[in-house]
Scaffold this active site. Structure first.
Site, mmCIF file in Angstrom:
data_model
loop_
_atom_site.group_PDB
_atom_site.id
_atom_site.type_symbol
_atom_site.label_atom_id
_atom_site.label_comp_id
_atom_site.label_asym_id
_atom_site.label_seq_id
_atom_site.Cartn_x
_atom_site.Cartn_y
_atom_site.Cartn_z
ATOM 1 N N ASP A 132 0.867 -1.176 0.000
ATOM 2 C CA ASP A 132 0.000 0.000 0.000
ATOM 3 C C ASP A 132 0.907 1.230 0.000
ATOM 4 O OD1 ASP A 132 -2.138 -1.707 0.301
ATOM 5 O OD2 ASP A 132 -2.677 -1.033 2.317
ATOM 6 N N HIS A 142 5.174 -7.334 0.284
ATOM 7 C CA HIS A 142 4.849 -8.673 -0.203
ATOM 8 C C HIS A 142 5.449 -8.907 -1.591
ATOM 9 C CE1 HIS A 142 1.738 -9.707 2.935
ATOM 10 N NE2 HIS A 142 1.922 -8.410 3.151
ATOM 11 N N SER A 163 8.635 3.810 4.907
ATOM 12 C CA SER A 163 9.683 4.222 3.991
ATOM 13 C C SER A 163 9.270 4.031 2.546
ATOM 14 C CB SER A 163 10.977 3.478 4.290
ATOM 15 O OG SER A 163 12.049 4.109 3.627
#
EC number: 4.1.1.65
Length: 286
Positions: A90, A147, A253
């Protein structure tokens, strides 16, 4: 004027010291004080706790537990088509496009070296020259686990010490070579269609970078570049499937993904577009 002052202050503040201190505070288990801070953070950044596996702020013993919170199983759907790569995080697109020989576009007027990004390792960079890259920024409100876009066999990991500038859009516009200057962890994977690099870039108050196979990589590795190589078989081998967790940031980050030439075409993203884990990131061209 104010923006220039903000950037100038980043050059002179003790970023590593501040980040490590914040890391210790974020790891502290302070009961009601921790819960209160988490509630303030949720309100300030409009965090959607309905997606979290544990919705109640009081269920998190430390701020780090909250920040690296897991999502409910049905909160994100990994795109099922084998030809499609899944968006790994995200966040919001910083930049994406072609790697021009050894040069990656950061922002208007700023490029940086692919080889430097990958720890000054020409043998790792060669595969990605003239390939594709995508840079995605994770803001404080975002889910902070990373992921896999596709199936991959880990071959190399590189820890690269460096600065801890903010990686906000403003800093990306103003600090030359930002992502190749900041502390980072590089993971190289063999995939069924070619090599893929996933670079986890540290930033101010990012207390640590973790991977699922090595745990905490930063800190406290040190001041030298460290290169690990992994076998394809045996107990030290690491194979991750599309959608599997790769790693996580404690306090947010940026990731940079790199692909070989003629391997992928990105979906219809532009700089500034929001991203959602599991959505179509790119499509294989082979």
């Amino acid at each position: 004027m104010f923006d220039s002052i903000k950037i100038a202050l980043q050059y002179i503040t003790p970023k590593h010291l501040i980040s490590r201190l914040v890391g210790k505070l974020a790891a502290a288990k302070a009961g009601g004080l921790t819960t209160g801070l988490i509630k303030l953070f949720i309100k300030q950044y409009k965090v959607n706790m309905a997606e979290a596996e544990r919705e109640n702020p009081a269920d998190y013993a430390s701020f780090n537990e909250f920040f690296t919170r897991a999502l409910k199983d049905d909160a994100r759907v990994i795109c099922p088509n084998e030809q499609d790569l899944a968006m790994p995080v995200d966040g919001a697109v910083s930049q994406l496009g072609d790697i021009k020989h050894d040069s990656i576009f950061q922002a208007k007027g700023h490029d940086y070296s692919l080889t430097t990004l990958l720890g000054g390792k020409p043998e790792l960079a060669t595969a990605f020259k003239n390939g594709k890259f995508a840079t995605v920024y994770l803001s404080p409100k975002d889910y902070h686990r990373i992921h896999m876009p596709m199936d991959g066999q880990l071959t190399d990991m590189v820890y690269v010490p460096g600065e801890l500038f903010s990686v906000s859009p403003l800093t990306a516009e103003r600090v030359p070579g930002l992502f190749a200057r900041n502390e980072r962890v590089v993971a190289i994977f063999d995939t069924p269609k070619g090599k893929m690099a996933m670079v986890l870039v540290g930033a101010t108050i990012v207390a640590s970078i973790e991977t699922v196979w090595a745990g905490t990589v930063s800190p406290p590795v040190g001041k030298n570049v460290v290169h690990w190589q992994y076998p394809s078989e045996g107990e030290d081998a690491v194979f991750l499937k599309k959608g599997d967790e790769l790693g996580r940031f404690k306090l947010g980050s940026t990731i940079v993904a790199c692909f070989e030439p003629d391997m992928v075409e990105f979906a219809d993203y532009s700089a500034g577009d929001d991203t959602r884990l599991g959505d179509v990131f790119a499509t294989l061209t082979q």
